[in-house]
Design a protein around this motif. Structure first.
Motif, PDB file in Angstrom:
ATOM      1  N   ALA A 108       0.857  -1.188   0.000  1.00 38.47           N
ATOM      2  CA  ALA A 108       0.000   0.000   0.000  1.00 38.47           C
ATOM      3  C   ALA A 108       0.896   1.243   0.000  1.00 38.47           C
ATOM      4  O   ALA A 108       1.979   1.242   0.591  1.00 38.47           O
ATOM      5  CB  ALA A 108      -0.927   0.006   1.210  1.00 38.47           C
ATOM      6  N   ARG A 109       0.437   2.303  -0.644  1.00 40.18           N
ATOM      7  CA  ARG A 109       1.217   3.525  -0.787  1.00 40.18           C
ATOM      8  C   ARG A 109       0.819   4.539   0.262  1.00 40.18           C
ATOM      9  O   ARG A 109      -0.344   4.660   0.631  1.00 40.18           O
ATOM     10  CB  ARG A 109       1.022   4.118  -2.181  1.00 40.18           C
ATOM     11  CG  ARG A 109       1.910   5.318  -2.486  1.00 40.18           C
ATOM     12  CD  ARG A 109       1.802   5.680  -3.966  1.00 40.18           C
ATOM     13  NE  ARG A 109       2.632   6.819  -4.296  1.00 40.18           N
ATOM     14  CZ  ARG A 109       2.218   8.085  -4.271  1.00 40.18           C
ATOM     15  NH1 ARG A 109       0.963   8.337  -3.937  1.00 40.18           N
ATOM     16  NH2 ARG A 109       3.032   9.067  -4.583  1.00 40.18           N
ATOM     17  N   ILE A 110       1.814   5.279   0.775  1.00 44.69           N
ATOM     18  CA  ILE A 110       1.573   6.386   1.700  1.00 44.69           C
ATOM     19  C   ILE A 110       1.676   7.684   0.896  1.00 44.69           C
ATOM     20  O   ILE A 110       2.775   8.114   0.548  1.00 44.69           O
ATOM     21  CB  ILE A 110       2.591   6.403   2.850  1.00 44.69           C
ATOM     22  CG1 ILE A 110       2.623   5.046   3.546  1.00 44.69           C
ATOM     23  CG2 ILE A 110       2.253   7.503   3.852  1.00 44.69           C
ATOM     24  CD1 ILE A 110       3.678   4.954   4.632  1.00 44.69           C
ATOM     25  N   PRO A 111       0.553   8.309   0.537  1.00 42.03           N
ATOM     26  CA  PRO A 111       0.601   9.478  -0.351  1.00 42.03           C
ATOM     27  C   PRO A 111       1.432  10.635   0.210  1.00 42.03           C
ATOM     28  O   PRO A 111       2.127  11.322  -0.537  1.00 42.03           O
ATOM     29  CB  PRO A 111      -0.878   9.862  -0.509  1.00 42.03           C
ATOM     30  CG  PRO A 111      -1.641   8.622  -0.153  1.00 42.03           C
ATOM     31  CD  PRO A 111      -0.822   7.934   0.890  1.00 42.03           C
ATOM     32  N   ARG A 112       1.343  10.849   1.528  1.00 40.06           N
ATOM     33  CA  ARG A 112       1.993  12.033   2.105  1.00 40.06           C
ATOM     34  C   ARG A 112       3.509  11.959   2.010  1.00 40.06           C
ATOM     35  O   ARG A 112       4.174  12.965   1.734  1.00 40.06           O
ATOM     36  CB  ARG A 112       1.570  12.175   3.569  1.00 40.06           C
ATOM     37  CG  ARG A 112       2.146  13.406   4.265  1.00 40.06           C
ATOM     38  CD  ARG A 112       1.540  13.551   5.647  1.00 40.06           C
ATOM     39  NE  ARG A 112       1.733  12.349   6.447  1.00 40.06           N
ATOM     40  CZ  ARG A 112       2.853  12.103   7.156  1.00 40.06           C
ATOM     41  NH1 ARG A 112       3.845  12.978   7.151  1.00 40.06           N
ATOM     42  NH2 ARG A 112       2.947  11.006   7.871  1.00 40.06           N
ATOM     43  N   THR A 113       4.076  10.785   2.202  1.00 44.49           N
ATOM     44  CA  THR A 113       5.535  10.638   2.210  1.00 44.49           C
ATOM     45  C   THR A 113       6.074   9.952   0.954  1.00 44.49           C
ATOM     46  O   THR A 113       7.296   9.818   0.812  1.00 44.49           O
ATOM     47  CB  THR A 113       5.974   9.822   3.438  1.00 44.49           C
ATOM     48  OG1 THR A 113       5.390   8.515   3.364  1.00 44.49           O
ATOM     49  CG2 THR A 113       5.526  10.505   4.718  1.00 44.49           C
ATOM     50  N   HIS A 114       5.180   9.513   0.061  1.00 45.18           N
ATOM     51  CA  HIS A 114       5.590   8.790  -1.156  1.00 45.18           C
ATOM     52  C   HIS A 114       6.371   7.523  -0.813  1.00 45.18           C
ATOM     53  O   HIS A 114       7.272   7.124  -1.558  1.00 45.18           O
ATOM     54  CB  HIS A 114       6.428   9.696  -2.063  1.00 45.18           C
ATOM     55  CG  HIS A 114       5.715  10.933  -2.494  1.00 45.18           C
ATOM     56  ND1 HIS A 114       4.662  10.933  -3.399  1.00 45.18           N
ATOM     57  CD2 HIS A 114       5.882  12.237  -2.113  1.00 45.18           C
ATOM     58  CE1 HIS A 114       4.225  12.167  -3.579  1.00 45.18           C
ATOM     59  NE2 HIS A 114       4.935  12.977  -2.813  1.00 45.18           N
ATOM     60  N   GLU A 115       6.029   6.919   0.299  1.00 49.18           N
ATOM     61  CA  GLU A 115       6.636   5.657   0.691  1.00 49.18           C
ATOM     62  C   GLU A 115       5.653   4.525   0.436  1.00 49.18           C
ATOM     63  O   GLU A 115       4.478   4.758   0.146  1.00 49.18           O
ATOM     64  CB  GLU A 115       7.031   5.684   2.177  1.00 49.18           C
ATOM     65  CG  GLU A 115       8.119   6.683   2.510  1.00 49.18           C
ATOM     66  CD  GLU A 115       8.393   6.748   4.000  1.00 49.18           C
ATOM     67  OE1 GLU A 115       9.561   6.845   4.399  1.00 49.18           O
ATOM     68  OE2 GLU A 115       7.403   6.703   4.770  1.00 49.18           O
TER      69      GLU A 115
END
Length: 210
Positions: A108-115
């Motif tokens: 799953a992607r973390i939009p805020r940190t682009h991780e």
């Protein structure tokens, strides 16, 4: 003596710097506390959890990830995971490690940190069960197909050509149908017996025998 104007400005400047320093210290303490909380939550998970940067390199590697893969946190830091990453968000894939262990991997992607957060778990027992089930279905299908094919073929022959067959041929065909039906019944009974064993419902009586 009276405090001069320059001294007051200097005290205000020092106070402002002190306030900024205290604020930064409190912010760092809160960030460190949140980081520690996240690490404790990740380490308490039975699933392997990895946090990847934008290039797919490991930034965090929890305790279960070490146990599942055999790679330590220090070894994996800054490296790509030892398994493929799902091509699509939220769609799991299955992968077999070199030691024979099977993993189910979800990302799953973390939009805020682009991780990216990668979650993976050991499904070796489930995979073996799936393989056993496929083998069981294939074997059972083969065992059922043989007598059913014979029964169907002879029954169709008797229905369409009964008047053209001699009595001996009719009797042989019927006897073959009975024999194949008997073997089919025995197979079904064995399947039923196996099902009872799996559910723990098999009643066994201890009796003397010759």
């Amino acid at each position: 003596r009276k405090v001069g104007h320059v001294e007051l400005e200097l005290l205000e400047l020092l106070a402002a710097h002190a306030g900024v320093a205290i604020g930064n210290a409190l912010a760092y303490e809160e960030t460190d506390r949140q980081r520690l909380h996240e690490q404790v939550v990740a380490d308490s998970s039975a699933d392997g959890i990895a946090v990847l940067d934008f290039d797919g390199r490991v930034r965090k590697w929890n305790r279960s990830a070490v146990e599942l893969t055999g790679y330590s946190t220090e070894t994996m830091a800054g490296r790509h995971p030892p398994f493929p990453i799902p091509a699509c968000h939220g769609e799991p894939i299955k992968h077999k490690l070199d030691d024979g262990r099977w993993l189910e991997i979800l990302m799953a992607r973390i939009p805020r940190t682009h991780e990216w957060v990668v979650d993976f778990r050991d499904i070796t027992a489930q995979k073996h069960m799936e393989d056993d089930q496929e083998l069981f279905l294939a074997t059972t299908g083969h065992e059922l197909r043989t007598p059913i094919t014979v029964i169907h073929g002879l029954a169709s022959t008797l229905r369409t050509r009964w008047g053209h067959l001699e009595a001996e041929a009719q009797r042989e065909a019927v006897e073959t149908i009975v024999e194949r039906s008997r073997s089919l019944v025995a197979l079904v009974e064995r399947l039923s017996l196996g099902s009872d064993v799996a559910r723990g419902e098999l009643n066994v009586k201890q009796v003397p025998f010759d």
